[in-house]
Design a protein around this motif. Structure first.
Motif, short mmCIF file in Angstrom:
data_model
loop_
_atom_site.label_atom_id
_atom_site.label_comp_id
_atom_site.label_asym_id
_atom_site.label_seq_id
_atom_site.Cartn_x
_atom_site.Cartn_y
_atom_site.Cartn_z
N VAL A 65 -7.50 -2.51 16.96
CA VAL A 65 -7.70 -0.99 17.41
C VAL A 65 -6.56 -0.02 16.72
CG1 VAL A 65 -8.12 0.59 19.12
CG2 VAL A 65 -9.27 -1.63 19.11
N VAL A 66 -7.14 0.98 15.69
CA VAL A 66 -5.99 1.44 15.10
C VAL A 66 -6.01 2.75 16.06
CG1 VAL A 66 -5.19 2.64 13.08
CG2 VAL A 66 -6.26 0.41 13.09
N HIS A 67 -4.75 3.16 16.37
CA HIS A 67 -4.73 4.52 17.28
C HIS A 67 -4.37 5.76 16.37
CE1 HIS A 67 -5.05 2.37 20.94
NE2 HIS A 67 -4.09 1.45 20.57
N ASN A 68 -3.98 5.56 15.11
CA ASN A 68 -3.81 6.81 14.45
C ASN A 68 -4.84 7.42 13.82
OD1 ASN A 68 -3.65 4.20 12.91
ND2 ASN A 68 -3.00 5.36 11.17
N PHE A 69 -4.93 8.44 13.28
CA PHE A 69 -6.22 9.18 12.87
C PHE A 69 -6.97 8.62 11.74
CE2 PHE A 69 -8.95 12.71 13.55
CZ PHE A 69 -8.93 13.50 12.34
N ASN A 70 -6.19 8.24 10.85
CA ASN A 70 -6.64 7.62 9.85
C ASN A 70 -6.31 6.24 9.48
OD1 ASN A 70 -8.38 10.05 8.65
ND2 ASN A 70 -6.11 10.86 8.01
N GLY A 71 -6.83 5.22 10.04
CA GLY A 71 -6.57 3.89 10.20
C GLY A 71 -7.43 2.86 9.70
N TYR A 72 -7.39 1.94 8.75
CA TYR A 72 -8.42 0.98 8.60
C TYR A 72 -7.99 -0.57 9.22
CZ TYR A 72 -9.80 3.85 4.70
OH TYR A 72 -10.49 4.97 4.15
N ALA A 73 -8.96 -1.31 9.37
CA ALA A 73 -8.74 -2.68 9.98
C ALA A 73 -9.27 -3.62 8.96
CB ALA A 73 -9.81 -2.76 11.39
N LEU A 74 -8.78 -4.98 9.15
CA LEU A 74 -9.17 -5.89 8.07
C LEU A 74 -10.36 -6.28 8.66
CD1 LEU A 74 -8.05 -7.85 5.66
CD2 LEU A 74 -7.20 -9.04 7.52
N PHE A 79 0.76 -1.14 0.08
CA PHE A 79 -0.02 -0.18 0.21
C PHE A 79 0.77 1.33 -0.02
CE2 PHE A 79 -2.43 2.97 2.50
CZ PHE A 79 -3.66 3.44 1.49
N ASN A 80 2.09 1.38 0.79
CA ASN A 80 2.85 2.31 0.83
C ASN A 80 3.54 2.73 -0.41
OD1 ASN A 80 1.98 2.85 3.51
ND2 ASN A 80 4.13 1.87 4.46
N ASP A 81 3.93 1.31 -1.05
CA ASP A 81 4.77 1.53 -2.50
C ASP A 81 3.72 2.21 -3.52
OD1 ASP A 81 6.89 0.24 -1.11
OD2 ASP A 81 6.42 -1.78 -2.03
N PHE A 82 2.51 1.61 -3.36
CA PHE A 82 1.59 2.26 -4.48
C PHE A 82 1.51 3.85 -4.27
CE2 PHE A 82 -2.53 3.54 -5.78
CZ PHE A 82 -2.95 2.95 -7.13
N ALA A 110 -3.17 4.79 7.00
CA ALA A 110 -3.32 5.69 5.86
C ALA A 110 -2.82 6.83 5.89
CB ALA A 110 -4.65 5.50 5.17
N ASP A 111 -2.31 7.33 7.21
CA ASP A 111 -1.87 8.65 7.42
C ASP A 111 -0.70 9.11 6.57
OD1 ASP A 111 -3.63 10.26 8.90
OD2 ASP A 111 -2.61 9.40 10.84
N PRO A 112 0.53 8.17 6.33
CA PRO A 112 1.51 8.69 5.66
C PRO A 112 1.30 9.19 4.22
CG PRO A 112 2.16 6.82 7.14
CD PRO A 112 0.54 6.86 7.08
N VAL A 113 0.30 8.75 3.63
CA VAL A 113 -0.02 8.69 2.46
C VAL A 113 -1.22 9.70 2.37
CG1 VAL A 113 0.84 6.73 1.62
CG2 VAL A 113 -1.64 6.53 2.13
#
Length: 372
Positions: free
Chosen positions: A273-282, A177-180, A246-249
Protein backbone atom coordinates in the motif's frame (compact mmCIF):
# COMPACT_ATOMS: atom_id res chain seq x y z
CA UNK A 1 16.79 -22.51 -24.81
CA UNK A 2 14.30 -19.69 -24.84
CA UNK A 3 12.44 -19.03 -28.10
CA UNK A 4 10.04 -16.36 -29.30
CA UNK A 5 7.25 -18.50 -27.82
CA UNK A 6 8.94 -18.27 -24.43
CA UNK A 7 9.07 -14.50 -24.85
CA UNK A 8 5.37 -14.56 -25.72
CA UNK A 9 4.58 -16.72 -22.71
CA UNK A 10 6.45 -14.48 -20.26
CA UNK A 11 4.99 -11.35 -21.83
CA UNK A 12 1.43 -12.67 -21.77
CA UNK A 13 1.71 -13.83 -18.15
CA UNK A 14 3.10 -10.50 -16.97
CA UNK A 15 0.72 -8.37 -19.03
CA UNK A 16 -2.35 -10.30 -17.94
CA UNK A 17 -1.26 -10.07 -14.30
CA UNK A 18 -0.60 -6.33 -14.60
CA UNK A 19 -4.13 -5.85 -15.96
CA UNK A 20 -5.62 -7.97 -13.18
CA UNK A 21 -6.56 -10.68 -15.69
CA UNK A 22 -4.62 -13.67 -14.42
CA UNK A 23 -7.29 -15.16 -12.16
CA UNK A 24 -10.52 -16.88 -13.10
CA UNK A 25 -13.06 -14.85 -11.15
CA UNK A 26 -15.58 -12.25 -12.21
CA UNK A 27 -13.18 -9.63 -10.86
CA UNK A 28 -10.81 -10.48 -13.69
CA UNK A 29 -13.59 -9.97 -16.21
CA UNK A 30 -14.22 -6.51 -14.77
CA UNK A 31 -10.54 -5.59 -14.97
CA UNK A 32 -10.37 -6.92 -18.51
CA UNK A 33 -13.39 -4.86 -19.52
CA UNK A 34 -11.81 -1.75 -18.05
CA UNK A 35 -8.66 -2.52 -19.99
CA UNK A 36 -10.64 -2.63 -23.23
CA UNK A 37 -9.82 -6.30 -23.89
CA UNK A 38 -13.32 -7.66 -23.33
CA UNK A 39 -15.89 -7.90 -26.11
CA UNK A 40 -18.44 -6.50 -23.65
CA UNK A 41 -16.33 -3.59 -22.47
CA UNK A 42 -18.74 -0.68 -21.88
CA UNK A 43 -16.00 1.89 -22.26
CA UNK A 44 -14.38 0.62 -25.42
CA UNK A 45 -17.32 -0.42 -27.55
CA UNK A 46 -16.90 -3.45 -29.80
CA UNK A 47 -13.19 -3.79 -30.43
CA UNK A 48 -12.09 -5.11 -33.80
CA UNK A 49 -11.22 -8.78 -34.08
CA UNK A 50 -7.97 -8.02 -35.85
CA UNK A 51 -5.06 -10.33 -35.58
CA UNK A 52 -2.82 -9.27 -32.68
CA UNK A 53 -5.65 -7.89 -30.55
CA UNK A 54 -7.77 -11.00 -31.20
CA UNK A 55 -4.89 -13.26 -30.14
CA UNK A 56 -4.29 -11.24 -27.00
CA UNK A 57 -7.99 -11.26 -26.12
CA UNK A 58 -8.11 -15.02 -26.64
CA UNK A 59 -5.23 -15.51 -24.19
CA UNK A 60 -6.95 -13.30 -21.62
CA UNK A 61 -10.18 -15.28 -21.98
CA UNK A 62 -8.30 -18.55 -21.52
CA UNK A 63 -6.61 -17.15 -18.42
CA UNK A 64 -10.08 -16.58 -16.95
CA UNK A 65 -11.26 -20.10 -17.71
CA UNK A 66 -11.91 -22.55 -14.90
CA UNK A 67 -9.99 -25.11 -16.92
CA UNK A 68 -6.54 -24.69 -15.37
CA UNK A 69 -4.55 -26.30 -18.17
CA UNK A 70 -1.43 -24.72 -19.63
CA UNK A 71 -2.09 -21.98 -22.21
CA UNK A 72 -0.08 -22.02 -25.44
CA UNK A 73 0.75 -18.44 -26.57
CA UNK A 74 1.69 -19.54 -30.10
CA UNK A 75 -1.26 -17.64 -31.62
CA UNK A 76 0.10 -14.37 -30.21
CA UNK A 77 3.60 -15.13 -31.50
CA UNK A 78 2.21 -15.84 -34.98
CA UNK A 79 0.14 -12.65 -34.93
CA UNK A 80 3.20 -10.57 -34.09
CA UNK A 81 5.36 -12.43 -36.63
CA UNK A 82 2.82 -11.65 -39.38
CA UNK A 83 4.02 -8.03 -39.19
CA UNK A 84 7.46 -8.52 -37.64
CA UNK A 85 9.26 -11.17 -39.69
CA UNK A 86 12.17 -11.20 -37.25
CA UNK A 87 9.87 -13.08 -34.83
CA UNK A 88 8.95 -15.67 -37.49
CA UNK A 89 11.32 -18.31 -36.15
CA UNK A 90 12.16 -20.20 -32.99
CA UNK A 91 15.47 -18.51 -32.39
CA UNK A 92 16.09 -16.60 -29.18
CA UNK A 93 14.34 -13.23 -29.18
CA UNK A 94 14.35 -10.33 -26.78
CA UNK A 95 11.25 -10.15 -24.56
CA UNK A 96 11.48 -6.36 -24.34
CA UNK A 97 11.34 -6.09 -28.13
CA UNK A 98 8.44 -8.54 -28.20
CA UNK A 99 6.43 -6.51 -25.66
CA UNK A 100 7.03 -3.33 -27.66
CA UNK A 101 5.90 -5.12 -30.83
CA UNK A 102 2.68 -6.36 -29.16
CA UNK A 103 1.79 -2.92 -27.78
CA UNK A 104 2.57 -1.14 -31.05
CA UNK A 105 0.61 -3.61 -33.17
CA UNK A 106 -2.47 -3.63 -30.91
CA UNK A 107 -2.50 0.17 -30.86
CA UNK A 108 -2.04 0.44 -34.64
CA UNK A 109 -4.77 -2.12 -35.30
CA UNK A 110 -7.29 -0.16 -33.23
CA UNK A 111 -6.31 3.13 -34.91
CA UNK A 112 -6.67 1.54 -38.35
CA UNK A 113 -10.09 0.22 -37.39
CA UNK A 114 -11.12 3.70 -36.27
CA UNK A 115 -10.00 5.17 -39.58
CA UNK A 116 -11.96 2.55 -41.50
CA UNK A 117 -15.04 3.01 -39.27
CA UNK A 118 -15.26 6.77 -38.53
CA UNK A 119 -18.70 6.47 -36.88
CA UNK A 120 -18.60 3.41 -34.57
CA UNK A 121 -21.67 2.67 -32.40
CA UNK A 122 -19.74 3.61 -29.27
CA UNK A 123 -16.52 5.46 -28.56
CA UNK A 124 -13.56 3.13 -28.64
CA UNK A 125 -10.14 3.62 -27.08
CA UNK A 126 -7.04 1.57 -27.65
CA UNK A 127 -6.27 -0.80 -24.73
CA UNK A 128 -2.68 0.38 -25.01
CA UNK A 129 -3.72 4.02 -24.72
CA UNK A 130 -6.01 3.31 -21.76
CA UNK A 131 -3.55 1.22 -19.80
CA UNK A 132 0.09 1.66 -20.83
CA UNK A 133 0.48 5.16 -22.26
CA UNK A 134 1.96 7.98 -20.24
CA UNK A 135 3.69 11.22 -21.19
CA UNK A 136 6.87 13.07 -20.25
CA UNK A 137 7.53 16.79 -20.64
CA UNK A 138 11.15 17.49 -21.59
CA UNK A 139 12.08 21.08 -20.64
CA UNK A 140 15.25 22.92 -21.54
CA UNK A 141 16.52 26.32 -20.49
CA UNK A 142 19.47 28.13 -21.99
CA UNK A 143 22.31 28.61 -19.53
CA UNK A 144 23.07 32.01 -21.13
CA UNK A 145 19.77 33.81 -21.86
CA UNK A 146 17.34 31.57 -19.86
CA UNK A 147 15.17 30.98 -22.95
CA UNK A 148 12.81 28.04 -22.26
CA UNK A 149 11.20 25.43 -24.50
CA UNK A 150 9.21 22.25 -23.88
CA UNK A 151 8.25 19.14 -25.81
CA UNK A 152 5.96 16.31 -24.69
CA UNK A 153 6.80 12.68 -25.44
CA UNK A 154 4.28 9.82 -25.21
CA UNK A 155 5.56 6.45 -23.99
CA UNK A 156 4.22 2.98 -23.27
CA UNK A 157 7.43 1.62 -21.72
CA UNK A 158 10.48 3.22 -20.11
CA UNK A 159 13.99 1.82 -20.68
CA UNK A 160 16.20 2.54 -17.67
CA UNK A 161 19.98 2.52 -18.24
CA UNK A 162 22.34 1.20 -15.60
CA UNK A 163 25.08 3.61 -14.47
CA UNK A 164 28.50 2.96 -16.02
CA UNK A 165 30.69 0.50 -14.10
CA UNK A 166 32.08 0.30 -11.57
CA UNK A 167 28.88 0.94 -9.60
CA UNK A 168 29.63 1.67 -5.95
CA UNK A 169 26.13 2.52 -4.73
CA UNK A 170 23.14 0.31 -4.04
CA UNK A 171 20.79 0.31 -7.03
CA UNK A 172 17.04 -0.26 -6.87
CA UNK A 173 14.31 0.10 -9.45
CA UNK A 174 13.26 3.23 -7.56
CA UNK A 175 16.74 4.78 -7.79
CA UNK A 176 17.07 3.93 -11.51
CA UNK A 177 13.60 5.39 -12.09
CA UNK A 178 14.64 8.60 -10.30
CA UNK A 179 17.94 8.72 -12.25
CA UNK A 180 16.02 8.49 -15.53
CA UNK A 181 14.29 11.77 -14.67
CA UNK A 182 17.40 13.46 -13.27
CA UNK A 183 18.13 17.09 -14.13
CA UNK A 184 21.34 18.05 -15.88
CA UNK A 185 23.09 20.08 -18.57
CA UNK A 186 23.65 19.07 -22.20
CA UNK A 187 25.38 20.39 -25.29
CA UNK A 188 22.48 21.94 -27.20
CA UNK A 189 22.37 25.17 -29.20
CA UNK A 190 19.88 27.72 -27.94
CA UNK A 191 17.42 28.80 -30.64
CA UNK A 192 17.33 32.29 -29.16
CA UNK A 193 20.97 33.26 -28.53
CA UNK A 194 22.90 30.28 -30.03
CA UNK A 195 24.59 29.48 -26.71
CA UNK A 196 25.81 25.89 -26.69
CA UNK A 197 24.62 24.64 -23.28
CA UNK A 198 21.13 24.13 -21.86
CA UNK A 199 19.79 22.87 -18.56
CA UNK A 200 17.35 19.99 -19.07
CA UNK A 201 14.52 18.71 -16.89
CA UNK A 202 12.20 15.73 -17.42
CA UNK A 203 8.88 15.31 -15.61
CA UNK A 204 5.88 13.01 -15.95
CA UNK A 205 2.85 14.91 -17.24
CA UNK A 206 0.51 11.91 -17.65
CA UNK A 207 0.60 8.68 -15.68
CA UNK A 208 -0.27 5.23 -17.07
CA UNK A 209 -2.36 2.63 -15.30
CA UNK A 210 0.43 0.11 -15.87
CA UNK A 211 4.01 1.37 -15.73
CA UNK A 212 6.39 -0.94 -17.62
CA UNK A 213 10.09 -0.60 -16.79
CA UNK A 214 12.83 -2.19 -18.90
CA UNK A 215 16.28 -2.52 -17.30
CA UNK A 216 18.94 -2.10 -19.99
CA UNK A 217 21.13 -5.04 -18.96
CA UNK A 218 22.44 -5.74 -22.47
CA UNK A 219 25.11 -3.33 -23.70
CA UNK A 220 27.00 -3.33 -27.02
CA UNK A 221 30.64 -4.41 -27.12
CA UNK A 222 32.88 -2.89 -29.82
CA UNK A 223 36.25 -3.96 -31.14
CA UNK A 224 39.33 -1.76 -31.13
CA UNK A 225 38.38 -0.47 -34.58
CA UNK A 226 34.88 0.36 -33.26
CA UNK A 227 33.05 -2.47 -34.99
CA UNK A 228 30.12 -4.08 -33.16
CA UNK A 229 31.06 -7.44 -31.64
CA UNK A 230 28.18 -8.59 -29.45
CA UNK A 231 25.80 -7.66 -26.65
CA UNK A 232 27.18 -8.17 -23.17
CA UNK A 233 24.85 -8.80 -20.23
CA UNK A 234 25.34 -6.93 -16.97
CA UNK A 235 24.33 -8.81 -13.83
CA UNK A 236 24.68 -5.86 -11.44
CA UNK A 237 22.33 -6.34 -8.46
CA UNK A 238 19.25 -4.11 -8.65
CA UNK A 239 16.90 -4.28 -5.69
CA UNK A 240 13.28 -4.68 -6.83
CA UNK A 241 11.15 -2.01 -5.17
CA UNK A 242 7.71 -3.30 -4.17
CA UNK A 243 6.42 0.28 -4.09
CA UNK A 244 7.48 2.89 -6.64
CA UNK A 245 7.05 6.54 -5.76
CA UNK A 246 6.37 8.77 -8.76
CA UNK A 247 5.52 12.07 -7.03
CA UNK A 248 9.10 13.48 -7.05
CA UNK A 249 9.27 13.23 -10.86
CA UNK A 250 5.75 14.45 -11.68
CA UNK A 251 4.62 17.84 -12.96
CA UNK A 252 2.51 19.84 -10.56
CA UNK A 253 -0.57 19.31 -12.74
CA UNK A 254 0.16 15.68 -13.68
CA UNK A 255 -2.79 13.82 -15.21
CA UNK A 256 -3.67 10.61 -13.37
CA UNK A 257 -4.77 7.41 -15.15
CA UNK A 258 -8.44 7.00 -16.10
CA UNK A 259 -10.45 5.20 -13.40
CA UNK A 260 -11.51 1.60 -13.79
CA UNK A 261 -15.13 1.05 -14.75
CA UNK A 262 -15.91 -0.46 -11.36
CA UNK A 263 -13.91 -1.14 -8.19
CA UNK A 264 -12.09 -4.45 -8.01
CA UNK A 265 -12.60 -6.80 -5.05
CA UNK A 266 -10.12 -7.22 -2.26
CA UNK A 267 -8.31 -10.09 -3.98
CA UNK A 268 -7.02 -7.80 -6.74
CA UNK A 269 -5.50 -5.18 -4.49
CA UNK A 270 -1.80 -4.50 -4.56
CA UNK A 271 -0.16 -5.70 -1.38
CA UNK A 272 2.32 -2.82 -1.02
CA UNK A 273 0.00 0.00 0.00
CA UNK A 274 1.53 3.27 -1.16
CA UNK A 275 0.54 6.29 0.91
CA UNK A 276 1.81 8.95 -1.44
CA UNK A 277 -0.51 10.50 -4.00
CA UNK A 278 1.03 9.05 -7.17
CA UNK A 279 2.38 5.64 -6.25
CA UNK A 280 2.77 2.33 -8.06
CA UNK A 281 2.93 -1.23 -6.71
CA UNK A 282 4.81 -4.15 -8.22
CA UNK A 283 2.53 -6.65 -9.98
CA UNK A 284 4.89 -8.81 -12.06
CA UNK A 285 8.40 -9.02 -13.47
CA UNK A 286 10.23 -11.03 -16.14
CA UNK A 287 13.70 -12.44 -15.54
CA UNK A 288 16.34 -13.44 -18.10
CA UNK A 289 18.46 -16.47 -17.19
CA UNK A 290 21.70 -16.71 -19.13
CA UNK A 291 24.82 -14.80 -20.04
CA UNK A 292 24.03 -13.68 -23.60
CA UNK A 293 21.23 -11.92 -25.41
CA UNK A 294 21.17 -14.63 -28.10
CA UNK A 295 20.57 -17.49 -25.68
CA UNK A 296 19.07 -18.15 -22.29
CA UNK A 297 15.62 -18.56 -20.78
CA UNK A 298 12.78 -16.31 -19.59
CA UNK A 299 10.64 -16.72 -16.49
CA UNK A 300 7.87 -14.54 -15.10
CA UNK A 301 7.00 -13.86 -11.45
CA UNK A 302 3.50 -12.52 -10.86
CA UNK A 303 1.18 -11.73 -8.00
CA UNK A 304 -2.02 -13.81 -7.86
CA UNK A 305 -5.25 -13.37 -5.88
CA UNK A 306 -5.18 -15.97 -3.11
CA UNK A 307 -8.83 -16.88 -3.60
CA UNK A 308 -7.89 -18.29 -7.04
CA UNK A 309 -4.77 -20.18 -5.90
CA UNK A 310 -5.90 -23.62 -4.67
CA UNK A 311 -3.95 -26.57 -3.33
CA UNK A 312 -4.81 -30.16 -4.36
CA UNK A 313 -7.47 -30.27 -1.61
CA UNK A 314 -9.14 -27.15 -3.01
CA UNK A 315 -7.95 -24.91 -0.16
CA UNK A 316 -6.49 -21.47 -0.99
CA UNK A 317 -2.74 -21.94 -0.83
CA UNK A 318 -2.26 -18.56 0.84
CA UNK A 319 -4.46 -19.30 3.84
CA UNK A 320 -2.46 -18.78 6.98
CA UNK A 321 0.68 -18.02 5.05
CA UNK A 322 3.24 -15.76 6.64
CA UNK A 323 4.40 -12.39 5.34
CA UNK A 324 7.36 -14.00 3.61
CA UNK A 325 5.05 -15.86 1.23
CA UNK A 326 4.01 -12.60 -0.37
CA UNK A 327 0.59 -12.45 1.27
CA UNK A 328 -0.82 -9.29 2.77
CA UNK A 329 -1.86 -9.07 6.39
CA UNK A 330 -5.38 -10.18 5.42
CA UNK A 331 -4.09 -12.89 3.05
CA UNK A 332 -5.11 -11.38 -0.25
CA UNK A 333 -2.23 -12.15 -2.63
CA UNK A 334 0.37 -14.82 -3.40
CA UNK A 335 3.28 -14.87 -5.81
CA UNK A 336 3.82 -17.56 -8.42
CA UNK A 337 6.55 -18.24 -10.97
CA UNK A 338 5.75 -19.05 -14.61
CA UNK A 339 8.40 -21.24 -16.24
CA UNK A 340 7.02 -22.44 -19.59
CA UNK A 341 4.23 -24.89 -18.68
CA UNK A 342 5.19 -24.98 -14.99
CA UNK A 343 3.43 -22.60 -12.58
CA UNK A 344 4.81 -22.79 -9.06
CA UNK A 345 3.95 -20.86 -5.88
CA UNK A 346 7.20 -19.33 -4.60
CA UNK A 347 7.91 -17.14 -1.59
CA UNK A 348 8.05 -13.49 -2.55
CA UNK A 349 11.40 -12.97 -0.82
CA UNK A 350 12.92 -15.78 -2.90
CA UNK A 351 11.63 -14.29 -6.15
CA UNK A 352 12.88 -10.82 -5.25
CA UNK A 353 16.30 -12.17 -4.31
CA UNK A 354 16.61 -14.09 -7.58
CA UNK A 355 15.41 -11.08 -9.50
CA UNK A 356 18.13 -8.76 -8.23
CA UNK A 357 20.59 -9.87 -10.92
CA UNK A 358 18.13 -11.20 -13.52
CA UNK A 359 15.06 -8.90 -13.52
CA UNK A 360 14.69 -7.48 -17.02
CA UNK A 361 11.15 -6.10 -17.45
CA UNK A 362 8.93 -5.04 -14.53
CA UNK A 363 5.23 -4.18 -14.39
CA UNK A 364 3.86 -1.73 -11.81
CA UNK A 365 0.17 -0.84 -11.37
CA UNK A 366 -1.14 2.56 -10.27
CA UNK A 367 -2.00 1.90 -6.63
CA UNK A 368 -5.00 4.21 -6.24
CA UNK A 369 -6.96 2.39 -8.96
CA UNK A 370 -6.82 -0.90 -7.05
CA UNK A 371 -7.33 0.44 -3.53
CA UNK A 372 -10.64 -0.11 -1.77
Amino acid sequence: SASASASASASASASASALGCSSTSSSSTEATAAAGLSPKSPSSGSLPSVRTLAALRALVRLSQSKDRKCINPLSLKKAVAAQRKDFDSYRQHDVHEFIVAVLDQVHDEVLNYQRENPSPPRKMLSPVERNFEGAIIHSRQCCQCSHKSEVEEVFSLLSLPLPPPPVTRLMTTQSLFNDFFGDGEVEMRCENCSHSRCAVRHRLSRLPRVLVLHLKRFEPVFSSDKEFVCLSKRDDPVGISLALEADPVCCGDVMQPPPLNRPLPRGSRSEAVVHNFNGYALQAFITHHGEEAARGHYKCAAKQPVEQTLDPQGTPSGSGAGADSGSTANGTADWVEYDDEYVTPVQRSVLLRRGETMAYVLFYVFEALFAE
